[in-house]
Design an enzyme around this catalytic site. Structure first.
Site, PDB file in Angstrom:
ATOM      1  N   GLY A  71      20.241  -1.625  16.778  1.00 24.75           N
ATOM      2  CA  GLY A  71      20.705  -0.155  16.338  1.00 24.75           C
ATOM      3  C   GLY A  71      19.565   0.413  15.796  1.00 24.75           C
ATOM      4  O   GLY A  71      19.564   1.720  15.279  1.00 24.75           O
ATOM      5  N   SER A  97      22.081   4.206  19.567  1.00 26.72           N
ATOM      6  CA  SER A  97      21.575   5.055  18.592  1.00 26.72           C
ATOM      7  C   SER A  97      22.654   5.193  17.644  1.00 26.72           C
ATOM      8  O   SER A  97      22.341   5.370  16.361  1.00 26.72           O
ATOM      9  CB  SER A  97      21.109   6.233  18.884  1.00 26.72           C
ATOM     10  OG  SER A  97      22.247   7.120  19.529  1.00 26.72           O
ATOM     11  N   ASN A  98      23.998   4.922  17.885  1.00 28.42           N
ATOM     12  CA  ASN A  98      24.804   4.946  16.653  1.00 28.42           C
ATOM     13  C   ASN A  98      26.200   4.120  17.186  1.00 28.42           C
ATOM     14  O   ASN A  98      26.539   4.077  18.151  1.00 28.42           O
ATOM     15  CB  ASN A  98      25.389   6.254  16.694  1.00 28.42           C
ATOM     16  CG  ASN A  98      26.218   6.525  15.291  1.00 28.42           C
ATOM     17  OD1 ASN A  98      27.027   5.737  14.918  1.00 28.42           O
ATOM     18  ND2 ASN A  98      25.481   7.480  14.484  1.00 28.42           N
ATOM     19  N   HIS A 131      19.996  13.653   7.290  1.00 31.14           N
ATOM     20  CA  HIS A 131      19.928  12.216   6.944  1.00 31.14           C
ATOM     21  C   HIS A 131      19.288  11.928   5.423  1.00 31.14           C
ATOM     22  O   HIS A 131      18.576  13.046   4.900  1.00 31.14           O
ATOM     23  CB  HIS A 131      18.975  11.234   7.736  1.00 31.14           C
ATOM     24  CG  HIS A 131      19.922  10.917   9.030  1.00 31.14           C
ATOM     25  ND1 HIS A 131      20.028  11.843  10.027  1.00 31.14           N
ATOM     26  CD2 HIS A 131      20.763  10.116   9.165  1.00 31.14           C
ATOM     27  CE1 HIS A 131      20.967  11.442  11.031  1.00 31.14           C
ATOM     28  NE2 HIS A 131      21.275  10.257  10.551  1.00 31.14           N
ATOM     29  N   LYS A 135      14.541   7.651   5.526  1.00 35.02           N
ATOM     30  CA  LYS A 135      14.689   7.729   6.991  1.00 35.02           C
ATOM     31  C   LYS A 135      13.359   7.714   7.583  1.00 35.02           C
ATOM     32  O   LYS A 135      12.517   9.131   7.140  1.00 35.02           O
ATOM     33  CB  LYS A 135      15.668   8.862   7.801  1.00 35.02           C
ATOM     34  CG  LYS A 135      15.862   8.541   9.276  1.00 35.02           C
ATOM     35  CD  LYS A 135      17.093   9.046   9.569  1.00 35.02           C
ATOM     36  CE  LYS A 135      17.208   8.764  10.977  1.00 35.02           C
ATOM     37  NZ  LYS A 135      17.250   7.425  11.669  1.00 35.02           N
TER      38      LYS A 135
HETATM   39  N1  LIG Z   1      22.419   2.521  15.412  1.00 36.69           N
HETATM   40  C1  LIG Z   1      23.187   2.863  14.265  1.00 36.69           C
HETATM   41  O1  LIG Z   1      24.233   2.833  14.272  1.00 36.69           O
HETATM   42  C2  LIG Z   1      22.341   3.139  12.946  1.00 36.69           C
HETATM   43  C3  LIG Z   1      20.991   2.816  13.171  1.00 36.69           C
HETATM   44  N2  LIG Z   1      20.219   3.090  11.890  1.00 36.69           N
HETATM   45  C4  LIG Z   1      18.868   2.415  12.167  1.00 36.69           C
HETATM   46  O2  LIG Z   1      18.750   1.203  11.890  1.00 36.69           O
HETATM   47  C5  LIG Z   1      17.399   1.095  11.230  1.00 36.69           C
HETATM   48  C6  LIG Z   1      17.673   0.570   9.853  1.00 36.69           C
HETATM   49  O3  LIG Z   1      18.121   1.480   8.941  1.00 36.69           O
HETATM   50  P1  LIG Z   1      18.189   0.911   7.342  1.00 36.69           P
HETATM   51  O4  LIG Z   1      18.791  -0.542   7.253  1.00 36.69           O
HETATM   52  O5  LIG Z   1      18.789   2.057   6.767  1.00 36.69           O
HETATM   53  O6  LIG Z   1      16.680   0.954   6.904  1.00 36.69           O
HETATM   54  P2  LIG Z   1      15.960   0.033   5.652  1.00 36.69           P
HETATM   55  O7  LIG Z   1      14.690   0.471   5.578  1.00 36.69           O
HETATM   56  O8  LIG Z   1      16.773  -0.079   4.638  1.00 36.69           O
HETATM   57  O9  LIG Z   1      16.035  -1.475   6.270  1.00 36.69           O
HETATM   58  C7  LIG Z   1      14.971  -1.731   7.251  1.00 36.69           C
HETATM   59  C8  LIG Z   1      14.568  -3.312   6.939  1.00 36.69           C
HETATM   60  O10 LIG Z   1      13.716  -3.581   7.779  1.00 36.69           O
HETATM   61  C9  LIG Z   1      12.948  -4.455   7.543  1.00 36.69           C
HETATM   62  N3  LIG Z   1      11.750  -5.043   8.169  1.00 36.69           N
HETATM   63  C10 LIG Z   1      10.503  -4.169   7.979  1.00 36.69           C
HETATM   64  N4  LIG Z   1       9.653  -5.009   8.991  1.00 36.69           N
HETATM   65  C11 LIG Z   1      10.209  -5.715   9.676  1.00 36.69           C
HETATM   66  C12 LIG Z   1       9.887  -6.858  10.466  1.00 36.69           C
HETATM   67  N5  LIG Z   1       8.760  -6.866  10.804  1.00 36.69           N
HETATM   68  N6  LIG Z   1      10.840  -7.606  11.156  1.00 36.69           N
HETATM   69  C13 LIG Z   1      12.175  -7.613  10.497  1.00 36.69           C
HETATM   70  N7  LIG Z   1      12.474  -6.649   9.642  1.00 36.69           N
HETATM   71  C14 LIG Z   1      11.589  -5.593   9.279  1.00 36.69           C
HETATM   72  C15 LIG Z   1      12.531  -4.011   6.191  1.00 36.69           C
HETATM   73  O11 LIG Z   1      11.897  -5.093   5.089  1.00 36.69           O
HETATM   74  P3  LIG Z   1      11.328  -5.028   3.948  1.00 36.69           P
HETATM   75  O12 LIG Z   1      12.663  -4.839   2.878  1.00 36.69           O
HETATM   76  O13 LIG Z   1      10.743  -6.427   3.672  1.00 36.69           O
HETATM   77  O14 LIG Z   1      10.530  -4.008   3.929  1.00 36.69           O
HETATM   78  C16 LIG Z   1      14.014  -3.311   5.839  1.00 36.69           C
HETATM   79  O15 LIG Z   1      14.723  -4.765   5.050  1.00 36.69           O
HETATM   80  C17 LIG Z   1      16.693   2.550  11.132  1.00 36.69           C
HETATM   81  O16 LIG Z   1      15.864   2.625  12.418  1.00 36.69           O
HETATM   82  C18 LIG Z   1      18.040   3.470  11.275  1.00 36.69           C
HETATM   83  O17 LIG Z   1      17.450   4.619  11.854  1.00 36.69           O
HETATM   84  C19 LIG Z   1      20.875   3.155  10.816  1.00 36.69           C
HETATM   85  C20 LIG Z   1      22.209   3.091  10.661  1.00 36.69           C
HETATM   86  C21 LIG Z   1      22.984   3.343  11.748  1.00 36.69           C
HETATM   87  O1  LIG Z   2      18.587   5.758   9.637  1.00 35.98           O
HETATM   88  C1  LIG Z   2      20.030   6.240   9.454  1.00 35.98           C
HETATM   89  O2  LIG Z   2      20.459   6.217   8.441  1.00 35.98           O
HETATM   90  C2  LIG Z   2      20.617   6.593  10.512  1.00 35.98           C
HETATM   91  N1  LIG Z   2      19.932   6.447  11.722  1.00 35.98           N
HETATM   92  C3  LIG Z   2      20.685   6.573  12.875  1.00 35.98           C
HETATM   93  C4  LIG Z   2      20.015   7.736  13.849  1.00 35.98           C
HETATM   94  O3  LIG Z   2      18.865   7.845  13.667  1.00 35.98           O
HETATM   95  O4  LIG Z   2      20.790   8.198  14.602  1.00 35.98           O
HETATM   96  C5  LIG Z   2      22.157   6.440  12.910  1.00 35.98           C
HETATM   97  C6  LIG Z   2      22.804   7.107  11.637  1.00 35.98           C
HETATM   98  O5  LIG Z   2      22.892   8.596  12.009  1.00 35.98           O
HETATM   99  C7  LIG Z   2      22.143   6.772  10.530  1.00 35.98           C
END
Ligand SMILES: NC(=O)C1=CN([C@@H]2O[C@H](COP(=O)(O)OP(=O)(O)OC[C@H]3O[C@@H](n4cnc5c(N)ncnc54)[C@H](OP(=O)(O)O)[C@@H]3O)[C@@H](O)[C@H]2O)C=CC1
Ligand SMILES: O=C(O)C1=N[C@H](C(=O)O)C[C@H](O)C1
EC number: 1.17.1.8
Length: 232
Positions: A71, A97-98, A131, A135
């Site tokens: 994701g 992406s979602n 967002h 982000k």
């Molecule tokens: N496709 C979908 O439906 C959605 C996609 N997203 C996407 O998901 C991603 C994560 O979002 P979100 O959880 O909010 O972000 P966060 O910043 O809360 O979490 C990201 C995590 O990745 C970790 N990280 C950093 N480096 C590494 C590594 N080398 N290996 C593994 N993990 C690592 C960070 O670790 P540390 O805590 O140690 O820094 C952190 O815990 C984003 O790209 C977002 O856009 C989000 C929501 C929905």
């Molecule tokens: O970073 C987020 O939080 C989210 N990222 C995804 C995106 O880049 O589209 C999905 C969702 O909107 C939340």
């Protein structure tokens, strides 16, 4: 089912809760600093990390023979490499992406509206995504997918962030407070406007969709989309 979490931030933690509620076991919580210990025991890996880590995470899973639900957004320039690695390793892959049901329905609505609007050049299409301030990428992956949905069904041929150009979809990215994710597609003419909008109230939909995708992908080989998972 044993699940490896690649990324244990805001999304990783909601996915963990939902996966445990659905009877799964978490065998790895990979963050920036720890190792991939436990990855090879997983039935599926779920990657919600950061743009710079996604390729390493996905590669590590394919190299361990573990299918991947990804994701993470903001790493599209490496997408073809990951598809090639998946094929080489006979792996399983769903990247979206979602993952929310609502946004996947919204993707369909967006494509249908783009087809309807295509003959009418008095309307200009633009998009807005809002967002939270944490982000890292802009525009959002979802906004890029929406733009691709319009491009495939109209004479628009590209998208641009905060730029107005001929045949180009303008995307505006706003970062406000803790907004989970709001996407609007707007068709505007001198006479009227048509707007469709998806508002996420929290991260539950993204996380539940990712766990459902993981359950669906376990034991499968090939490259799939959420359309396959949701039968859309
Ligand atoms: N496709 C979908 O439906 C959605 C996609 N997203 C996407 O998901 C991603 C994560 O979002 P979100 O959880 O909010 O972000 P966060 O910043 O809360 O979490 C990201 C995590 O990745 C970790 N990280 C950093 N480096 C590494 C590594 N080398 N290996 C593994 N993990 C690592 C960070 O670790 P540390 O805590 O140690 O820094 C952190 O815990 C984003 O790209 C977002 O856009 C989000 C929501 C929905
Ligand atoms: O970073 C987020 O939080 C989210 N990222 C995804 C995106 O880049 O589209 C999905 C969702 O909107 C939340």
């Amino acid at each position: 089912m044993k699940i490896a979490l690649l990324g244990y931030g805001k999304m990783g933690k909601v996915i963990e809760r939902i996966a445990l509620e659905r009877g799964h076991e978490i065998v790895l919580k990979k963050d920036e600093f720890n190792t991939y210990d436990g990855l090879s025991t997983a039935a599926v890996a779920i990657d919600f990390s950061v743009p710079t880590a996604a390729v390493n995470n996905i590669s590590a899973a394919f190299n361990s023979g573990v299918p991947v639900v990804s994701g993470t957004t903001g790493w599209l320039e490496h997408y073809d490499e990951m598809i090639a690695l998946c094929k080489e390793k006979n792996g399983g892959f769903i990247s979206s992406s979602n993952f929310s049901l609502g946004v996947n329905i919204f993707f369909g609505l967006n494509e249908y509206l783009a087809k309807l609007m295509a003959p009418f050049d008095s309307y200009n299409v633009s998009m807005e995504e809002i967002h939270h301030i944490h982000k890292l990428d802009a525009p959002s992956g979802t906004a890029i997918s929406l733009a691709q949905g319009v491009i495939e069904n109209s004479s628009y041929d590209s998208w641009a962030l905060d730029e107005t150009k001929e045949n180009t979809i303008r995307i505006e990215a706003k970062r406000i407070g803790e907004v989970p994710g709001t996407h609007t597609v707007n068709y505007d003419s001198a006479i009227d406007s048509i707007e469709i909008k998806h508002t996420a109230h929290n991260r539950e939909g993204f996380a539940l969709g990712a766990v459902i995708a993981a359950e669906w992908l376990a034991g499968k080989q090939g490259i799939f989309t959420m359309k396959d998972v949701l039968n859309l």
